[in-house]
Design an enzyme around this catalytic site. Sequence first.
Site, PDB file in Angstrom:
ATOM      1  N   ASP A  75      18.586  47.078  21.130  1.00 16.90           N
ATOM      2  CA  ASP A  75      17.178  46.984  20.752  1.00 16.90           C
ATOM      3  C   ASP A  75      16.755  45.531  20.909  1.00 16.90           C
ATOM      4  OD1 ASP A  75      16.899  49.685  20.089  1.00 16.90           O
ATOM      5  OD2 ASP A  75      17.508  49.369  18.013  1.00 16.90           O
ATOM      6  N   ASP A 118      13.025  53.945  23.046  1.00 16.39           N
ATOM      7  CA  ASP A 118      12.397  54.336  21.777  1.00 16.39           C
ATOM      8  C   ASP A 118      10.890  54.531  21.960  1.00 16.39           C
ATOM      9  OD1 ASP A 118      14.881  54.078  20.535  1.00 16.39           O
ATOM     10  OD2 ASP A 118      14.479  52.033  19.849  1.00 16.39           O
TER      11      ASP A 118
END
Length: 171
Positions: A123, A139
Amino acid sequence: MKKKQRILSFFQLFIVVSLLTGLDQLTKFLAVENLKNKANIPLIPNILYLQYLENRGAAFGIFQDQKIFLIVLTSLILIGVCYVLWKIPVHKKYVYLKLLCFLITAGGIGNLIDRIRLDYVIDFIYFAPIDFPVFNVADIYVSVGMILLFIVVLFYYKDDDFEFLKWKKSK
Protein backbone atom coordinates in the site's frame (compact mmCIF):
# COMPACT_ATOMS: atom_id res chain seq x y z
CA MET A 1 -23.92 -17.66 -31.20
CA LYS A 2 -24.20 -17.21 -27.43
CA LYS A 3 -21.12 -19.32 -26.81
CA LYS A 4 -19.02 -17.18 -29.18
CA GLN A 5 -20.25 -14.02 -27.46
CA ARG A 6 -19.39 -15.44 -24.03
CA ILE A 7 -15.91 -16.38 -25.23
CA LEU A 8 -15.52 -12.84 -26.59
CA SER A 9 -16.66 -11.50 -23.21
CA PHE A 10 -13.98 -13.54 -21.42
CA PHE A 11 -11.39 -12.35 -23.95
CA GLN A 12 -12.42 -8.77 -23.12
CA LEU A 13 -12.18 -9.63 -19.41
CA PHE A 14 -8.69 -11.01 -19.92
CA ILE A 15 -7.47 -7.94 -21.83
CA VAL A 16 -9.03 -5.29 -19.56
CA VAL A 17 -8.16 -7.08 -16.32
CA SER A 18 -4.59 -7.71 -17.53
CA LEU A 19 -4.11 -4.02 -18.32
CA LEU A 20 -5.61 -2.83 -15.03
CA THR A 21 -3.71 -5.43 -12.99
CA GLY A 22 -0.52 -4.52 -14.84
CA LEU A 23 -1.03 -0.87 -13.89
CA ASP A 24 -1.58 -1.86 -10.25
CA GLN A 25 1.55 -4.02 -10.20
CA LEU A 26 3.59 -1.28 -11.90
CA THR A 27 2.54 1.28 -9.28
CA LYS A 28 3.45 -1.16 -6.50
CA PHE A 29 6.85 -1.79 -8.10
CA LEU A 30 7.43 1.96 -8.26
CA ALA A 31 6.34 2.29 -4.63
CA VAL A 32 8.92 -0.28 -3.54
CA GLU A 33 11.64 1.36 -5.64
CA ASN A 34 10.90 4.93 -4.56
CA LEU A 35 9.19 4.79 -1.16
CA LYS A 36 10.41 1.78 0.82
CA ASN A 37 12.56 2.87 3.79
CA LYS A 38 12.13 6.52 2.81
CA ALA A 39 10.20 9.48 4.19
CA ASN A 40 6.64 10.11 3.03
CA ILE A 41 6.27 12.19 -0.11
CA PRO A 42 3.59 14.89 0.10
CA LEU A 43 1.70 15.20 -3.19
CA ILE A 44 -0.69 17.75 -1.69
CA PRO A 45 0.62 18.83 1.74
CA ASN A 46 -1.71 17.93 4.63
CA ILE A 47 -3.97 16.05 2.22
CA LEU A 48 -2.39 13.38 0.01
CA TYR A 49 0.88 11.52 0.59
CA LEU A 50 2.82 8.64 -0.87
CA GLN A 51 3.73 6.40 2.06
CA TYR A 52 5.05 2.84 1.82
CA LEU A 53 3.26 0.20 3.90
CA GLU A 54 3.29 -3.61 3.91
CA ASN A 55 -0.28 -4.62 4.78
CA ARG A 56 -0.54 -8.16 6.13
CA GLY A 57 -4.31 -7.89 6.51
CA ALA A 58 -7.27 -6.67 4.51
CA ALA A 59 -9.03 -3.31 4.33
CA PHE A 60 -8.68 -1.18 7.45
CA GLY A 61 -6.17 -3.65 8.86
CA ILE A 62 -8.71 -6.42 9.55
CA PHE A 63 -7.67 -10.09 9.36
CA GLN A 64 -4.01 -9.35 10.11
CA ASP A 65 -1.71 -12.29 9.30
CA GLN A 66 -4.61 -14.35 7.89
CA LYS A 67 -2.98 -14.95 4.49
CA ILE A 68 -4.64 -18.29 3.71
CA PHE A 69 -8.08 -17.02 4.70
CA LEU A 70 -7.66 -13.89 2.56
CA ILE A 71 -6.42 -15.92 -0.43
CA VAL A 72 -9.39 -18.31 -0.16
CA LEU A 73 -11.88 -15.46 0.33
CA THR A 74 -10.51 -13.49 -2.63
CA SER A 75 -10.50 -16.62 -4.81
CA LEU A 76 -14.14 -17.37 -3.94
CA ILE A 77 -15.15 -13.79 -4.74
CA LEU A 78 -13.29 -13.95 -8.06
CA ILE A 79 -15.03 -17.24 -8.92
CA GLY A 80 -18.38 -15.59 -8.11
CA VAL A 81 -17.59 -12.60 -10.31
CA CYS A 82 -16.53 -14.90 -13.17
CA TYR A 83 -19.79 -16.83 -12.79
CA VAL A 84 -21.76 -13.58 -13.07
CA LEU A 85 -19.71 -12.57 -16.11
CA TRP A 86 -20.38 -15.93 -17.75
CA LYS A 87 -24.12 -15.60 -17.16
CA ILE A 88 -24.54 -11.93 -18.11
CA PRO A 89 -26.76 -11.67 -21.20
CA VAL A 90 -25.12 -10.19 -24.26
CA HIS A 91 -27.09 -6.98 -24.23
CA LYS A 92 -26.05 -3.33 -24.19
CA LYS A 93 -28.00 -2.85 -20.96
CA TYR A 94 -25.45 -4.94 -19.03
CA VAL A 95 -22.33 -3.05 -20.09
CA TYR A 96 -22.12 -1.27 -16.69
CA LEU A 97 -22.38 -4.51 -14.79
CA LYS A 98 -19.74 -6.08 -16.99
CA LEU A 99 -17.30 -3.16 -16.60
CA LEU A 100 -17.74 -3.09 -12.83
CA CYS A 101 -17.05 -6.82 -12.69
CA PHE A 102 -13.85 -6.19 -14.68
CA LEU A 103 -12.80 -3.49 -12.19
CA ILE A 104 -13.49 -5.65 -9.13
CA THR A 105 -11.71 -8.61 -10.72
CA ALA A 106 -8.60 -6.55 -11.51
CA GLY A 107 -8.44 -5.22 -7.96
CA GLY A 108 -8.88 -8.65 -6.45
CA ILE A 109 -6.20 -10.17 -8.67
CA GLY A 110 -3.79 -7.28 -8.04
CA ASN A 111 -3.88 -7.76 -4.29
CA LEU A 112 -3.98 -11.56 -4.61
CA ILE A 113 -0.71 -11.48 -6.54
CA ASP A 114 0.91 -9.56 -3.67
CA ARG A 115 -0.46 -11.90 -1.01
CA ILE A 116 0.76 -15.02 -2.80
CA ARG A 117 4.12 -13.59 -3.91
CA LEU A 118 5.05 -11.46 -0.88
CA ASP A 119 2.79 -12.55 2.03
CA TYR A 120 1.53 -8.95 2.23
CA VAL A 121 -0.04 -6.27 0.04
CA ILE A 122 1.92 -3.16 -0.90
CA ASP A 123 0.00 0.00 0.00
CA PHE A 124 1.30 3.49 -0.68
CA ILE A 125 -1.44 6.14 -0.96
CA TYR A 126 -2.42 8.01 2.20
CA PHE A 127 -5.32 10.48 2.43
CA ALA A 128 -4.62 12.55 5.56
CA PRO A 129 -7.75 14.69 6.16
CA ILE A 130 -9.77 11.73 7.40
CA ASP A 131 -6.78 9.62 8.47
CA PHE A 132 -7.88 7.02 5.93
CA PRO A 133 -5.85 3.78 5.92
CA VAL A 134 -3.01 3.59 3.40
CA PHE A 135 -4.25 1.97 0.17
CA ASN A 136 -3.20 1.12 -3.39
CA VAL A 137 -4.51 1.15 -6.96
CA ALA A 138 -6.12 -2.32 -6.64
CA ASP A 139 -8.01 -1.07 -3.57
CA ILE A 140 -9.29 1.85 -5.65
CA TYR A 141 -10.55 -0.57 -8.31
CA VAL A 142 -12.39 -2.69 -5.76
CA SER A 143 -13.80 0.25 -3.78
CA VAL A 144 -14.96 2.25 -6.79
CA GLY A 145 -16.28 -0.91 -8.44
CA MET A 146 -18.28 -1.94 -5.37
CA ILE A 147 -19.70 1.56 -4.74
CA LEU A 148 -20.77 1.93 -8.37
CA LEU A 149 -22.12 -1.63 -8.39
CA PHE A 150 -24.25 -0.79 -5.37
CA ILE A 151 -25.54 2.36 -7.12
CA VAL A 152 -26.40 0.67 -10.43
CA VAL A 153 -28.07 -2.28 -8.70
CA LEU A 154 -30.20 0.12 -6.65
CA PHE A 155 -31.01 2.74 -9.27
CA TYR A 156 -30.37 1.43 -12.77
CA TYR A 157 -31.22 -2.25 -12.91
CA LYS A 158 -34.57 -3.75 -11.95
CA ASP A 159 -35.07 -7.03 -10.10
CA ASP A 160 -36.05 -8.71 -13.38
CA ASP A 161 -32.71 -7.75 -14.90
CA PHE A 162 -31.03 -10.33 -12.66
CA GLU A 163 -33.15 -13.31 -13.72
CA PHE A 164 -30.09 -14.63 -15.56
CA LEU A 165 -28.48 -15.44 -12.18
CA LYS A 166 -31.22 -17.79 -11.02
CA TRP A 167 -30.45 -21.50 -10.98
CA LYS A 168 -32.46 -23.36 -13.57
CA LYS A 169 -33.42 -26.97 -12.93
CA SER A 170 -32.48 -29.38 -15.68
CA LYS A 171 -35.37 -31.29 -17.19
